[in-house]
Design an enzyme around this catalytic site. Structure first.
Site, PDB file in Angstrom:
ATOM      1  N   HIS A  21       0.852  -1.188   0.000  1.00 20.09           N
ATOM      2  CA  HIS A  21       0.000   0.000   0.000  1.00 20.09           C
ATOM      3  C   HIS A  21       0.884   1.234   0.000  1.00 20.09           C
ATOM      4  O   HIS A  21       1.874   1.296   0.728  1.00 20.09           O
ATOM      5  CB  HIS A  21      -0.905   0.001   1.235  1.00 20.09           C
ATOM      6  CG  HIS A  21      -1.546   1.323   1.475  1.00 20.09           C
ATOM      7  ND1 HIS A  21      -2.521   1.830   0.636  1.00 20.09           N
ATOM      8  CD2 HIS A  21      -1.329   2.271   2.409  1.00 20.09           C
ATOM      9  CE1 HIS A  21      -2.875   3.025   1.064  1.00 20.09           C
ATOM     10  NE2 HIS A  21      -2.162   3.326   2.138  1.00 20.09           N
ATOM     11  N   HIS A  61       1.005   5.775  -1.449  1.00 18.60           N
ATOM     12  CA  HIS A  61       0.296   6.958  -1.948  1.00 18.60           C
ATOM     13  C   HIS A  61       1.052   7.533  -3.148  1.00 18.60           C
ATOM     14  O   HIS A  61       1.469   8.690  -3.117  1.00 18.60           O
ATOM     15  CB  HIS A  61       0.208   8.032  -0.855  1.00 18.60           C
ATOM     16  CG  HIS A  61      -0.378   7.580   0.449  1.00 18.60           C
ATOM     17  ND1 HIS A  61      -0.285   8.318   1.606  1.00 18.60           N
ATOM     18  CD2 HIS A  61      -1.079   6.459   0.772  1.00 18.60           C
ATOM     19  CE1 HIS A  61      -0.898   7.671   2.595  1.00 18.60           C
ATOM     20  NE2 HIS A  61      -1.369   6.542   2.118  1.00 18.60           N
ATOM     21  N   TYR A  89      -3.935  -1.552 -23.058  1.00 21.44           N
ATOM     22  CA  TYR A  89      -4.160  -2.980 -22.771  1.00 21.44           C
ATOM     23  C   TYR A  89      -3.500  -3.447 -21.475  1.00 21.44           C
ATOM     24  O   TYR A  89      -3.939  -4.403 -20.842  1.00 21.44           O
ATOM     25  CB  TYR A  89      -3.696  -3.845 -23.961  1.00 21.44           C
ATOM     26  CG  TYR A  89      -2.208  -4.087 -24.016  1.00 21.44           C
ATOM     27  CD1 TYR A  89      -1.349  -3.184 -24.631  1.00 21.44           C
ATOM     28  CD2 TYR A  89      -1.653  -5.220 -23.425  1.00 21.44           C
ATOM     29  CE1 TYR A  89       0.009  -3.402 -24.665  1.00 21.44           C
ATOM     30  CE2 TYR A  89      -0.284  -5.439 -23.444  1.00 21.44           C
ATOM     31  CZ  TYR A  89       0.545  -4.528 -24.061  1.00 21.44           C
ATOM     32  OH  TYR A  89       1.891  -4.741 -24.085  1.00 21.44           O
TER      33      TYR A  89
HETATM   34 ZN   LIG Z   1      -2.328   5.018   3.270  1.00 27.10          ZN
END
Ligand SMILES: [Zn+2]
Length: 212
Positions: A91, A93, A112
Site C-alpha cells: 500500500h 500513496h 491494454y
Molecule cells: Zn495510506
C-alpha cells in the site's frame, strides 16, 4: 526462514521507496507467514528498520514484537483472509494514483496493460477513514476479481504472489496512472472493448509459459 522473510520485507520496502512508488513512511508492506503476516512498523524510516522491528501479526490484530504495526494493517489482514492467492500486500500513496483517486477515478481500459491488475479496469475504492473496518470492506469490493485498486482520497493497494511481484505491479499501475493523468490533461481516451480486454487477459494467463 522467518528472519530471511523479514529481511526480504525490508529490502522490498527500500526498493519501493527507491522506485518512487512511495514517499517516506506513508506506505506499508506485508507478507503472509504461517497463521498470519509480517508487516512494516508504524511511522519508521525503512532505512532504520531492522529485522527485529518487523511486526508479526495474527489476522485478528494481536501482534508480537517491539514495534507497533502499520496503522493500516486492517486491510492487509482482510485481503489475506479473503484472497487465498495473496502472498504479499503493498500500500502506498504514489502521486499519479493518488491524483486520480482524489477525483474518485479508477483507471479504465485506455491501454491494454490495464489488464495487469487482473480485469478490464482498475477500480477506485470508496473513501473511508484510514484504519477503519469500512475501508477494509471498500478495498475488498474494489479488488473483486483484481489484484490492484485505487482508494478514493488516499492511494493504491495491490497484492501478488510474492513481494517482488507486488512491487512490480505497483510500479506498473503507477505508470498507467501517470499516462492516464497525461491523457486527461490533453484530451479524452478511447477505451478498449470488453472483448479485447478479455482477449488480453487470456493472453496474459499464458504469457511467459514456454512450450517446451
Ligand atoms: Zn495510506
Amino acid at each position: 526462514m522467518t528472519q530471511a522473510l523479514r529481511q526480504q520485507l525490508i529490502d522490498t520496502a527500500l526498493a519501493m521507496n527507491a522506485s518512487g512508488v512511495n514517499q517516506g513512511a506513508s506506505g506499508n508492506l506485508s507478507v503472509r507467514c504461517e497463521n498470519g503476516m509480517l508487516i512494516t512498523p508504524s511511522g519508521m524510516d525503512y532505512a532504520d528498520v531492522s529485522v527485529d522491528d518487523i511486526v508479526r501479526m495474527d489476522f485478528d490484530g494481536s501482534s508480537q514484537g517491539r514495534r507497533k504495526p502499520s496503522s493500516e494493517w486492517q486491510f492487509h489482514a482482510a485481503i489475506y483472509q479473503q484472497r487465498e492467492e495473496a502472498q504479499a500486500v503493498l500500500h502506498a500513496h504514489p502521486v499519479n494514483c493518488a491524483a486520480l483517486a482524489c477525483l474518485g477515478k479508477g483507471i479504465p481500459a485506455f491501454h491494454y496493460m490495464v489488464a495487469v491488475a487482473g480485469g478490464r479496469d482498475i477500480r477506485c475504492a470508496d473513501y473511508a477513514t484510514f484504519g477503519s473496518p469500512e475501508l477494509s470492506e471498500n478495498v475488498l469490493i474494489a479488488l473483486k476479481g483484481r489484484k490492484a485498486c485505487l482508494m478514493a482520497h488516499h492511494g493504491l493497494t495491490c497484492f501478488d504472489k510474492d513481494l517482488s511481484s507486488a512491487l512490480a505491479l505497483a510500479v506498473e499501475v503507477e505508470h498507467l496512472a501517470a499516462v492516464y493523468c497525461r491523457i486527461l490533461a490533453i484530451g479524452e481516451a478511447e477505451v478498449l472493448s470488453d472483448d479485447e480486454m478479455y482477449r488480453v487477459l487470456e493472453n496474459f494467463s499464458t504469457y511467459g509459459i514456454q512450450d517446451s
